[in-house]
Write a protein that holds these residues in place. Structure first.
Motif, PDB file in Angstrom:
ATOM      1  N   PRO A 295       0.840  -1.198   0.000  1.00 34.00           N
ATOM      2  CA  PRO A 295       0.000   0.000   0.000  1.00 34.00           C
ATOM      3  C   PRO A 295       0.877   1.252   0.000  1.00 34.00           C
ATOM      4  O   PRO A 295       2.044   1.214   0.402  1.00 34.00           O
ATOM      5  CB  PRO A 295      -0.793  -0.114   1.309  1.00 34.00           C
ATOM      6  CG  PRO A 295      -0.673  -1.537   1.718  1.00 34.00           C
ATOM      7  CD  PRO A 295       0.637  -2.031   1.197  1.00 34.00           C
ATOM      8  N   THR A 296       0.327   2.350  -0.438  1.00 34.69           N
ATOM      9  CA  THR A 296       1.079   3.598  -0.559  1.00 34.69           C
ATOM     10  C   THR A 296       1.741   3.995   0.753  1.00 34.69           C
ATOM     11  O   THR A 296       2.912   4.410   0.784  1.00 34.69           O
ATOM     12  CB  THR A 296       0.157   4.728  -1.043  1.00 34.69           C
ATOM     13  OG1 THR A 296      -0.421   4.355  -2.290  1.00 34.69           O
ATOM     14  CG2 THR A 296       0.916   6.027  -1.205  1.00 34.69           C
ATOM     15  N   LYS A 297       1.005   3.847   1.860  1.00 34.76           N
ATOM     16  CA  LYS A 297       1.526   4.248   3.162  1.00 34.76           C
ATOM     17  C   LYS A 297       2.760   3.427   3.529  1.00 34.76           C
ATOM     18  O   LYS A 297       3.779   3.968   3.982  1.00 34.76           O
ATOM     19  CB  LYS A 297       0.437   4.083   4.224  1.00 34.76           C
ATOM     20  CG  LYS A 297       0.853   4.534   5.609  1.00 34.76           C
ATOM     21  CD  LYS A 297      -0.306   4.362   6.596  1.00 34.76           C
ATOM     22  CE  LYS A 297       0.119   4.786   7.997  1.00 34.76           C
ATOM     23  NZ  LYS A 297      -1.005   4.627   8.968  1.00 34.76           N
ATOM     24  N   ASP A 298       2.695   2.123   3.343  1.00 34.37           N
ATOM     25  CA  ASP A 298       3.834   1.262   3.669  1.00 34.37           C
ATOM     26  C   ASP A 298       5.004   1.509   2.716  1.00 34.37           C
ATOM     27  O   ASP A 298       6.171   1.454   3.114  1.00 34.37           O
ATOM     28  CB  ASP A 298       3.413  -0.214   3.598  1.00 34.37           C
ATOM     29  CG  ASP A 298       2.397  -0.576   4.669  1.00 34.37           C
ATOM     30  OD1 ASP A 298       2.294   0.173   5.660  1.00 34.37           O
ATOM     31  OD2 ASP A 298       1.693  -1.593   4.498  1.00 34.37           O
ATOM     32  N   ARG A 299       4.665   1.783   1.485  1.00 42.37           N
ATOM     33  CA  ARG A 299       5.694   2.049   0.482  1.00 42.37           C
ATOM     34  C   ARG A 299       6.492   3.299   0.851  1.00 42.37           C
ATOM     35  O   ARG A 299       7.724   3.316   0.773  1.00 42.37           O
ATOM     36  CB  ARG A 299       5.003   2.251  -0.866  1.00 42.37           C
ATOM     37  CG  ARG A 299       5.877   2.000  -2.065  1.00 42.37           C
ATOM     38  CD  ARG A 299       5.032   1.796  -3.298  1.00 42.37           C
ATOM     39  NE  ARG A 299       4.176   2.916  -3.630  1.00 42.37           N
ATOM     40  CZ  ARG A 299       2.914   2.819  -4.010  1.00 42.37           C
ATOM     41  NH1 ARG A 299       2.321   1.656  -4.088  1.00 42.37           N
ATOM     42  NH2 ARG A 299       2.218   3.894  -4.331  1.00 42.37           N
ATOM     43  N   GLU A 300       5.788   4.324   1.279  1.00 42.19           N
ATOM     44  CA  GLU A 300       6.454   5.564   1.664  1.00 42.19           C
ATOM     45  C   GLU A 300       7.306   5.369   2.909  1.00 42.19           C
ATOM     46  O   GLU A 300       8.378   5.967   3.044  1.00 42.19           O
ATOM     47  CB  GLU A 300       5.413   6.671   1.899  1.00 42.19           C
ATOM     48  CG  GLU A 300       6.002   8.037   2.169  1.00 42.19           C
ATOM     49  CD  GLU A 300       6.919   8.521   1.054  1.00 42.19           C
ATOM     50  OE1 GLU A 300       7.838   9.304   1.354  1.00 42.19           O
ATOM     51  OE2 GLU A 300       6.709   8.114  -0.115  1.00 42.19           O
ATOM     52  N   LYS A 301       6.849   4.495   3.800  1.00 42.29           N
ATOM     53  CA  LYS A 301       7.621   4.197   5.003  1.00 42.29           C
ATOM     54  C   LYS A 301       8.944   3.530   4.635  1.00 42.29           C
ATOM     55  O   LYS A 301       9.999   3.862   5.188  1.00 42.29           O
ATOM     56  CB  LYS A 301       6.807   3.295   5.937  1.00 42.29           C
ATOM     57  CG  LYS A 301       7.510   2.989   7.248  1.00 42.29           C
ATOM     58  CD  LYS A 301       6.628   2.125   8.154  1.00 42.29           C
ATOM     59  CE  LYS A 301       7.340   1.826   9.469  1.00 42.29           C
ATOM     60  NZ  LYS A 301       6.510   0.962  10.353  1.00 42.29           N
ATOM     61  N   VAL A 302       8.889   2.583   3.686  1.00 42.55           N
ATOM     62  CA  VAL A 302      10.110   1.920   3.230  1.00 42.55           C
ATOM     63  C   VAL A 302      11.059   2.934   2.597  1.00 42.55           C
ATOM     64  O   VAL A 302      12.260   2.940   2.855  1.00 42.55           O
ATOM     65  CB  VAL A 302       9.782   0.794   2.223  1.00 42.55           C
ATOM     66  CG1 VAL A 302      11.055   0.267   1.564  1.00 42.55           C
ATOM     67  CG2 VAL A 302       9.044  -0.334   2.919  1.00 42.55           C
ATOM     68  N   ARG A 303      10.504   3.802   1.775  1.00 44.19           N
ATOM     69  CA  ARG A 303      11.322   4.818   1.108  1.00 44.19           C
ATOM     70  C   ARG A 303      12.062   5.683   2.141  1.00 44.19           C
ATOM     71  O   ARG A 303      13.266   5.932   2.026  1.00 44.19           O
ATOM     72  CB  ARG A 303      10.460   5.697   0.205  1.00 44.19           C
ATOM     73  CG  ARG A 303      11.266   6.782  -0.527  1.00 44.19           C
ATOM     74  CD  ARG A 303      10.323   7.781  -1.186  1.00 44.19           C
ATOM     75  NE  ARG A 303       9.611   7.200  -2.301  1.00 44.19           N
ATOM     76  CZ  ARG A 303      10.062   7.196  -3.549  1.00 44.19           C
ATOM     77  NH1 ARG A 303      11.229   7.741  -3.829  1.00 44.19           N
ATOM     78  NH2 ARG A 303       9.354   6.643  -4.516  1.00 44.19           N
ATOM     79  N   GLN A 304      11.337   6.139   3.149  1.00 47.22           N
ATOM     80  CA  GLN A 304      11.936   7.017   4.145  1.00 47.22           C
ATOM     81  C   GLN A 304      12.984   6.289   4.981  1.00 47.22           C
ATOM     82  O   GLN A 304      14.023   6.877   5.345  1.00 47.22           O
ATOM     83  CB  GLN A 304      10.842   7.608   5.046  1.00 47.22           C
ATOM     84  CG  GLN A 304       9.914   8.576   4.337  1.00 47.22           C
ATOM     85  CD  GLN A 304      10.660   9.707   3.655  1.00 47.22           C
ATOM     86  OE1 GLN A 304      11.603  10.282   4.215  1.00 47.22           O
ATOM     87  NE2 GLN A 304      10.243  10.030   2.434  1.00 47.22           N
ATOM     88  N   LEU A 305      12.742   5.013   5.286  1.00 48.60           N
ATOM     89  CA  LEU A 305      13.722   4.235   6.047  1.00 48.60           C
ATOM     90  C   LEU A 305      15.008   4.043   5.243  1.00 48.60           C
ATOM     91  O   LEU A 305      16.121   4.117   5.794  1.00 48.60           O
ATOM     92  CB  LEU A 305      13.127   2.878   6.442  1.00 48.60           C
ATOM     93  CG  LEU A 305      12.121   2.895   7.589  1.00 48.60           C
ATOM     94  CD1 LEU A 305      11.436   1.526   7.719  1.00 48.60           C
ATOM     95  CD2 LEU A 305      12.807   3.271   8.903  1.00 48.60           C
ATOM     96  N   VAL A 306      14.854   3.783   3.954  1.00 51.73           N
ATOM     97  CA  VAL A 306      16.029   3.619   3.096  1.00 51.73           C
ATOM     98  C   VAL A 306      16.814   4.921   3.032  1.00 51.73           C
ATOM     99  O   VAL A 306      18.045   4.931   3.165  1.00 51.73           O
ATOM    100  CB  VAL A 306      15.608   3.159   1.684  1.00 51.73           C
ATOM    101  CG1 VAL A 306      16.794   3.223   0.727  1.00 51.73           C
ATOM    102  CG2 VAL A 306      15.039   1.748   1.743  1.00 51.73           C
ATOM    103  N   ILE A 307      16.123   6.026   2.825  1.00 53.99           N
ATOM    104  CA  ILE A 307      16.792   7.330   2.762  1.00 53.99           C
ATOM    105  C   ILE A 307      17.495   7.625   4.086  1.00 53.99           C
ATOM    106  O   ILE A 307      18.640   8.096   4.114  1.00 53.99           O
ATOM    107  CB  ILE A 307      15.790   8.439   2.410  1.00 53.99           C
ATOM    108  CG1 ILE A 307      15.287   8.256   0.974  1.00 53.99           C
ATOM    109  CG2 ILE A 307      16.407   9.821   2.590  1.00 53.99           C
ATOM    110  CD1 ILE A 307      14.175   9.196   0.571  1.00 53.99           C
ATOM    111  N   GLN A 308      16.799   7.345   5.185  1.00 56.18           N
ATOM    112  CA  GLN A 308      17.367   7.609   6.511  1.00 56.18           C
ATOM    113  C   GLN A 308      18.656   6.810   6.742  1.00 56.18           C
ATOM    114  O   GLN A 308      19.655   7.337   7.227  1.00 56.18           O
ATOM    115  CB  GLN A 308      16.341   7.265   7.589  1.00 56.18           C
ATOM    116  CG  GLN A 308      16.860   7.440   9.008  1.00 56.18           C
ATOM    117  CD  GLN A 308      15.846   6.930  10.035  1.00 56.18           C
ATOM    118  OE1 GLN A 308      14.651   6.848   9.759  1.00 56.18           O
ATOM    119  NE2 GLN A 308      16.318   6.583  11.211  1.00 56.18           N
ATOM    120  N   LYS A 309      18.653   5.546   6.359  1.00 61.11           N
ATOM    121  CA  LYS A 309      19.802   4.681   6.641  1.00 61.11           C
ATOM    122  C   LYS A 309      20.943   4.837   5.638  1.00 61.11           C
ATOM    123  O   LYS A 309      22.104   4.615   5.978  1.00 61.11           O
ATOM    124  CB  LYS A 309      19.346   3.220   6.681  1.00 61.11           C
ATOM    125  CG  LYS A 309      18.462   2.887   7.870  1.00 61.11           C
ATOM    126  CD  LYS A 309      18.192   1.401   7.946  1.00 61.11           C
ATOM    127  CE  LYS A 309      17.407   1.039   9.196  1.00 61.11           C
ATOM    128  NZ  LYS A 309      17.211  -0.423   9.347  1.00 61.11           N
TER     129      LYS A 309
END
Length: 387
Positions: A155-169
């Motif tokens: 889902p869009t919400k989970d997808r955005e969470k993955v994106r932000q975690l990748v960017i953060q790390k």
């Protein structure tokens, strides 16, 4: 180029000389890596992250053989030469001691690296990336592979969470996370063909061309060479110009300080300007004949500078002689009052010489116009720090 730094040893402060030497060493190292005409990229990532498919996407050809069963990559040494590219696909290890030395040697010879991930990275992956980053500084791109699967199954919400975690790390490995962390897919499943098909990733390629470091420079030089061959000369000129401006700045201060001596505009200043002229010519790569030509043809610029400085400076000197008891304080005050003007005059002369060299020794038709142009250039581009 190595001889240029020797010419600077007596003309710059030790810390300034070290900066110039470092700049020249970087350029010399770049020339060394360009000898075989290959763009060298190292891919790092865990097994099954899709490094081989990313390599194929960069090459625009299905060069790597891949097993879809366990994601095994069937290559002898992980190195592929294809056209102007050399892709070093590091084994999908988590930095075991047996592979460590080989991988580090490979990355030392590269122009840039791509860290490939296909999900939120955890400690083993991050430890591997940390080891690479600490050992060797190189332009880095993070490529999140198989993003089409994330878009299809989350889902869009989970997808955005993955994106932000990748960017953060992963942001600690790149210069600009928004620009250098790219989400895409190197290959996708085609149901009509019942197989995976290589995908182009224009954003990844464009970023490799657009990077400010050696990676972007090398990619543009080698591929295509005929289009970007002037870039290396442009960078060399910029480094030479940086060194020349440091010399100009030093001589400007010396000339201003020297004005504390009576009649320095007709004694110390001509000598210092001639020395500055010679130093600039050598730094800019002029041979002895060109240096002599520049000295003769640019003499009108120096003479004009001396004339402009002589008027005010001689007035202070005469006043100091006439008012002998006040000679020292008057001369010091005159030096202080005229400091900025004296510095600017020498800077203008130095910039005029650089312009003369840049124009391939084109004759100077109007000295006053040239002086005003150089003044505006120094002011508008803030080429020299104010004292």
């Amino acid at each position: 180029m190595r001889t240029i730094t020797k010419d600077l040893e007596n003309k710059l402060k030790p810390e300034e000389l070290q900066v110039i030497k470092a700049e020249y060493k970087a350029l010399i190292d770049l020339f060394e890596t360009l000898k075989d005409g290959k763009i060298k990229i190292v891919l790092f990532g865990k097994t099954n992250a899709g490094k081989s498919s990313v390599a194929n996407s960069i090459l625009g050809a299905d060069v790597y053989n891949m097993d879809v069963g366990m994601g095994a990559e069937v290559k002898a040494d992980g190195i592929i030469d294809y056209g102007k590219w050399r892709i070093i696909d590091s084994p999908g290890f988590m930095y075991s001691s047996s592979d460590n030395n080989q991988a580090l040697q490979e990355i030392k010879r590269s122009h840039g690296r791509i860290f490939v991930v296909d999900c939120e990275p955890f400690e083993p992956e991050l430890e591997m990336f940390d080891n690479v980053a600490s050992f060797f500084h190189a332009p880095t791109i993070v490529f999140f592979n198989k993003w089409d699967s994330v878009e299809r199954n989350m889902p869009t919400k989970d997808r955005e969470k993955v994106r932000q975690l990748v960017i953060q790390k992963m942001s600690r490995y790149v210069e600009d996370p928004e620009r250098d962390i790219i989400f895409g897919s190197a290959r996708t499943y085609n149901p009509q063909l019942d197989t995976f098909v290589r995908q182009d990733n224009p954003k990844l390629i464009e970023q490799m061309y657009g990077m400010a470091g050696d990676l972007g420079l090398v990619v543009n030089i080698i591929n295509p060479a005929e289009k970007m061959s002037s870039k290396i000369n442009s960078r060399l000129y910029e480094i030479r110009e940086t060194a020349a401006r440091r010399i100009i700045s030093s001589y400007a201060d010396w000339c201003a300080l020297g004005s504390i001596l009576p009649f320095s505009s007709v004694t110390a200043t001509p000598y210092l300007l001639a020395k500055m002229n010679y130093a600039i010519c050598k730094v800019m790569g002029m041979n002895e004949e060109q240096t002599l030509q520049a000295s003769n043809n640019i003499s009108t610029v120096f003479n004009e500078a001396i004339t402009r400085s002589a008027g005010v400076e001689i007035a202070w000197s005469v006043a100091a002689v006439v008012l002998a008891p006040l000679a020292v304080p008057l001369t010091v005050w005159g030096t202080y009052a005229e400091w900025d003007n004296n510095v600017l005059r020498v800077q203008v002369v130095g910039e005029a010489l650089l312009e003369y060299i840049r124009s391939d020794f084109k004759p100077i038709s109007d000295i006053n116009t040239l002086f005003e142009q150089m003044k505006e250039k120094i002011k508008n581009q803030k080429l020299y720090s104010s004292k």
